[in-house]
Scaffold this motif. Sequence first.
Motif, PDB file in Angstrom:
ATOM      1  N   LYS A 259     -21.645  -2.772  -4.810  1.00 48.34           N
ATOM      2  CA  LYS A 259     -20.967  -2.753  -3.508  1.00 48.34           C
ATOM      3  C   LYS A 259     -20.756  -4.158  -2.976  1.00 48.34           C
ATOM      4  O   LYS A 259     -19.676  -4.502  -2.481  1.00 48.34           O
ATOM      5  CB  LYS A 259     -21.788  -1.941  -2.505  1.00 48.34           C
ATOM      6  N   GLU A 264     -16.836  -1.346  -2.471  1.00 47.71           N
ATOM      7  CA  GLU A 264     -17.130   0.085  -2.535  1.00 47.71           C
ATOM      8  C   GLU A 264     -16.106   0.856  -3.355  1.00 47.71           C
ATOM      9  O   GLU A 264     -16.418   1.883  -3.951  1.00 47.71           O
ATOM     10  CB  GLU A 264     -17.218   0.681  -1.127  1.00 47.71           C
ATOM     11  N   THR A 265     -14.876   0.364  -3.399  1.00 48.26           N
ATOM     12  CA  THR A 265     -13.825   1.108  -4.101  1.00 48.26           C
ATOM     13  C   THR A 265     -13.726   0.757  -5.581  1.00 48.26           C
ATOM     14  O   THR A 265     -12.885   1.318  -6.285  1.00 48.26           O
ATOM     15  CB  THR A 265     -12.455   0.850  -3.444  1.00 48.26           C
ATOM     16  N   VAL A 270     -18.133   3.632  -7.936  1.00 47.92           N
ATOM     17  CA  VAL A 270     -17.986   5.093  -7.945  1.00 47.92           C
ATOM     18  C   VAL A 270     -18.901   5.714  -8.991  1.00 47.92           C
ATOM     19  O   VAL A 270     -19.582   6.716  -8.744  1.00 47.92           O
ATOM     20  CB  VAL A 270     -16.519   5.483  -8.204  1.00 47.92           C
ATOM     21  N   ARG A 295     -19.265  11.117  -1.329  1.00 42.41           N
ATOM     22  CA  ARG A 295     -18.588   9.838  -1.126  1.00 42.41           C
ATOM     23  C   ARG A 295     -17.943   9.360  -2.419  1.00 42.41           C
ATOM     24  O   ARG A 295     -16.811   8.837  -2.411  1.00 42.41           O
ATOM     25  CB  ARG A 295     -19.590   8.796  -0.621  1.00 42.41           C
ATOM     26  N   LEU A 299     -13.929   8.501  -2.952  1.00 40.56           N
ATOM     27  CA  LEU A 299     -13.444   7.223  -3.470  1.00 40.56           C
ATOM     28  C   LEU A 299     -12.687   7.409  -4.782  1.00 40.56           C
ATOM     29  O   LEU A 299     -11.696   6.719  -5.040  1.00 40.56           O
ATOM     30  CB  LEU A 299     -14.622   6.269  -3.683  1.00 40.56           C
ATOM     31  N   GLN A 302      -9.302   8.589  -3.807  1.00 44.08           N
ATOM     32  CA  GLN A 302      -8.574   7.508  -3.137  1.00 44.08           C
ATOM     33  C   GLN A 302      -8.068   6.462  -4.116  1.00 44.08           C
ATOM     34  O   GLN A 302      -6.948   5.943  -3.980  1.00 44.08           O
ATOM     35  CB  GLN A 302      -9.499   6.860  -2.104  1.00 44.08           C
ATOM     36  N   THR A 303      -8.883   6.141  -5.121  1.00 46.69           N
ATOM     37  CA  THR A 303      -8.544   5.086  -6.076  1.00 46.69           C
ATOM     38  C   THR A 303      -7.924   5.619  -7.366  1.00 46.69           C
ATOM     39  O   THR A 303      -7.664   4.842  -8.281  1.00 46.69           O
ATOM     40  CB  THR A 303      -9.810   4.277  -6.437  1.00 46.69           C
TER      41      THR A 303
END
Length: 366
Positions: A259, A264-265, A270, A295, A299, A302-303
């Motif tokens: 992180k 985080e992404t 992940v 979470r 992610l 999202q990614t």
Amino acid sequence: MLAALRRGPGLVAAVGRRCSGARLPARWDKAQGRRGAAWGAGSLRGRSGLCPGGVLAALAAFSLFSKNAEEEKETKEGESAGTEDTIILLLKKAKLSIMKGELEEAERILHQAVQLSHQSDNKKAIIYTYDLMANLAFLRGQLDSAEKLFKAAMSFLLAGDMKQDDNAIIEMSLKLASIYAAQNQHKLALAGYEFCILTLDEKIAKYRDLPDDVLPAEERANTHLLLGLCLDSYGRYLLTNNQLPGAQRMYERALQISKEVQGETHPQTVVLMNDLATVLDAQGLYEEAYTHVKRASELAKQTEHPEEHMVLNNLAGILMHKDDFLQAKEVYRKALKQAELKGDNASMKHIQEELAELARRRKQSD
């Protein structure tokens, strides 16, 4: 790859990114990229078994060249150039063979390279070639050969001016620990993992307050990422051997490093969230596990993480353990659909088995 030395142009830039391993002096170590790029490949596959510490990811980053006019041109150039250029050409061909799955051909070429390196008494080339040969043996599961080659490369490095806390030595030591773990030589494996982690902890503490002109930010970050890799690898070892509290501590530290350094992404972040959730779930800590895997799934979506379906599968499993059967079934179906679209037959089979287990548990709860 580990942080590059600040001395002159790099021969390895001509060869392509290294498989990972020794950080070599002078021309043999420029433009290698950050070591974390290999750790940060972010793959969920092979997490519980022997993993070559990012070797595959580094190889995948190698710039392919076609086996036609361009290769013929380079062959002619190699023949007319010096011995060092010939070695470079051989290493390029070996890497290409590895990427094409022609591992025996790669081994044959690397033997030519190491023979030429010895004949020319090019110690940098010897170290680099031994490292590649060790990684190839590692990939092929030839652990005894990989062990001998890594030790040979380390001996050459330590015979020079390299210290035992150099990142290159630690990375090779980590691979040796992984080999011992796969061979069930647990005392040697534990000693190796602990050496890597303790040495890096001491190194980071020692250099914490050094200014960037003494210790560049990139090298500082690389050292932290190498520590993250060691913690990740040790965590997998402990998980495999059912030492769950210890595995949890390793994953928590590795996740924090990822992180802080990568964000985080980042795909590796992940993966580590998902791994930590797995360890927590195995200890019956379902709410904590759910927080992390939820979470991770957000992610991953999202990614557009390439293995989002595997994170979803883990999320569904934890929901099932929480007795949230309806939600678990919905998430399993999402995971199965994604696995089908990706053609991941192994994951499809596993998810279908999990759905059958879910149906069995629902029936028992009625």
